[in-house]
Design a protein around this motif. Structure first.
Motif, PDB file in Angstrom:
ATOM      1  N   LEU A  26       0.776  -1.160   0.037  1.00  0.00           N
ATOM      2  CA  LEU A  26      -0.010   0.082   0.062  1.00  0.00           C
ATOM      3  C   LEU A  26       0.840   1.186  -0.041  1.00  0.00           C
ATOM      4  O   LEU A  26       0.350   2.294  -0.480  1.00  0.00           O
ATOM      5  CB  LEU A  26      -0.999  -0.006   1.138  1.00  0.00           C
ATOM      6  N   LYS A  29       1.690   1.944  -3.569  1.00  0.00           N
ATOM      7  CA  LYS A  29       0.583   2.425  -4.285  1.00  0.00           C
ATOM      8  C   LYS A  29       0.279   3.896  -3.673  1.00  0.00           C
ATOM      9  O   LYS A  29      -0.099   4.698  -4.789  1.00  0.00           O
ATOM     10  CB  LYS A  29      -0.674   1.482  -3.598  1.00  0.00           C
ATOM     11  N   HIS A  30       0.542   4.281  -2.683  1.00  0.00           N
ATOM     12  CA  HIS A  30       0.445   5.554  -1.906  1.00  0.00           C
ATOM     13  C   HIS A  30       1.343   6.525  -2.950  1.00  0.00           C
ATOM     14  O   HIS A  30       0.871   7.649  -3.344  1.00  0.00           O
ATOM     15  CB  HIS A  30       0.696   5.732  -0.591  1.00  0.00           C
ATOM     16  N   GLY A  32       2.354   6.028  -5.879  1.00  0.00           N
ATOM     17  CA  GLY A  32       2.060   6.058  -7.080  1.00  0.00           C
ATOM     18  C   GLY A  32       3.168   5.376  -8.196  1.00  0.00           C
ATOM     19  O   GLY A  32       3.418   5.800  -9.045  1.00  0.00           O
ATOM     20  N   TYR A 219      -6.916   2.569  -3.520  1.00  0.00           N
ATOM     21  CA  TYR A 219      -6.226   2.375  -4.977  1.00  0.00           C
ATOM     22  C   TYR A 219      -6.625   1.120  -5.579  1.00  0.00           C
ATOM     23  O   TYR A 219      -6.132   0.219  -5.970  1.00  0.00           O
ATOM     24  CB  TYR A 219      -4.690   1.815  -4.361  1.00  0.00           C
ATOM     25  N   ASP A 220      -7.822   1.591  -5.930  1.00  0.00           N
ATOM     26  CA  ASP A 220      -8.801   0.559  -6.785  1.00  0.00           C
ATOM     27  C   ASP A 220      -8.963  -0.980  -6.320  1.00  0.00           C
ATOM     28  O   ASP A 220      -9.004  -1.806  -6.902  1.00  0.00           O
ATOM     29  CB  ASP A 220      -8.203   0.320  -8.138  1.00  0.00           C
ATOM     30  N   GLU A 222      -7.109  -2.435  -4.147  1.00  0.00           N
ATOM     31  CA  GLU A 222      -5.817  -3.329  -3.934  1.00  0.00           C
ATOM     32  C   GLU A 222      -5.840  -4.526  -2.899  1.00  0.00           C
ATOM     33  O   GLU A 222      -5.552  -5.630  -3.152  1.00  0.00           O
ATOM     34  CB  GLU A 222      -4.495  -2.382  -3.700  1.00  0.00           C
TER      35      GLU A 222
END
Length: 230
Positions: A26, A29-30, A32, A219-220, A222
């Motif tokens: 995560l 993802k955070h 990007g 994030y969609d 995740e």
């Protein structure tokens, strides 16, 4: 070059379950960042990256190799300062250390008393032997005995979550309206139990459950992409 995150899995390589690996997933993802994942069982970890670490997560980012989830978060914060901050400043970094300490001393031991045998059962044969021997030595009893009273442990565990519950009942995340690394630290613990154990212990109406659902959707989705254990 796309970064590589080495994650812990059981028999099913599509189901990473380590709480520490989920923190990093995560965090990436955070920020990007584009990254790929590589699966490893417990007994395969010493072979990764020439024996770089005895534990995962391991992040390979170009020439950089980093292990330990908090160290990886700090690396990402330094290496990618133009991307969204994981800590929101030095004060947030220090507070994340507190959250990590509380999580590892309160949530992780309680979840181990609930899920240890289920974790064993989701592993491959060689990892089962390693896990049973190492954990039974640490626990001083069999895995079966260790989790035998888990039903009676639910109420005390839920009570221990009151500091978390009081915050997430009033705001979406520990970070406020949007999550920070502190959220991912605690999320990783609950995701560990969700992915490895079919035993359900969190009431749907609990504010902690609702916070966890918000984290799963980040994030969609995740976190939700890996189904709960059944």
């Amino acid at each position: 070059m796309t970064a590589i995150l080495y994650e812990l899995v059981g028999r099913d390589a599509s189901r990473p379950f380590s709480p520490h690996c989920w923190k990093v997933r995560l965090a990436l993802k955070h920020k990007g960042l584009d990254f790929g994942t590589r699966a490893a069982g417990f007994t395969e970890i010493p072979e990764l990256e020439g024996g770089f670490s005895k534990t995962v997560p391991i992040l390979k980012d170009g020439e950089a190799l980093v292990t330990d989830s908090f160290a990886i978060a700090e690396y990402l914060e330094t290496a990618y300062p133009d991307r969204p901050s994981l800590f929101g400043g030095e004060g947030g970094r220090a507070l994340s250390r507190f959250v990590e300490s509380w999580t590892q001393r309160t949530i992780h031991p309680a979840l181990a008393r609930i899920a240890a045998l289920d974790i064993h059962d989701c592993l491959g044969a060689s990892d089962q032997a390693y896990f049973r021997a190492s954990r039974e030595k640490a626990f001083g009893t069999s895995l079966e005995n260790f989790v035998a009273d888990r039903q009676s442990r639910i109420a005390p565990f839920l009570a221990s979550l009151e500091p978390l519950r009081a915050i997430v009942a009033k705001q979406n995340f520990l970070g406020g309206e949007t999550p920070l690394f502190a959220d991912y630290i605690v999320f990783g613990a609950f995701q560990w139990a969700r992915v490895s154990s079919p035993f359900r212990f969190m009431p749907a109406e609990d504010a902690v459950t609702q916070w966890f659902e918000r984290c799963l959707a980040l994030y969609d989705g995740e976190g939700a992409k890996v189904p709960a254990a059944a």
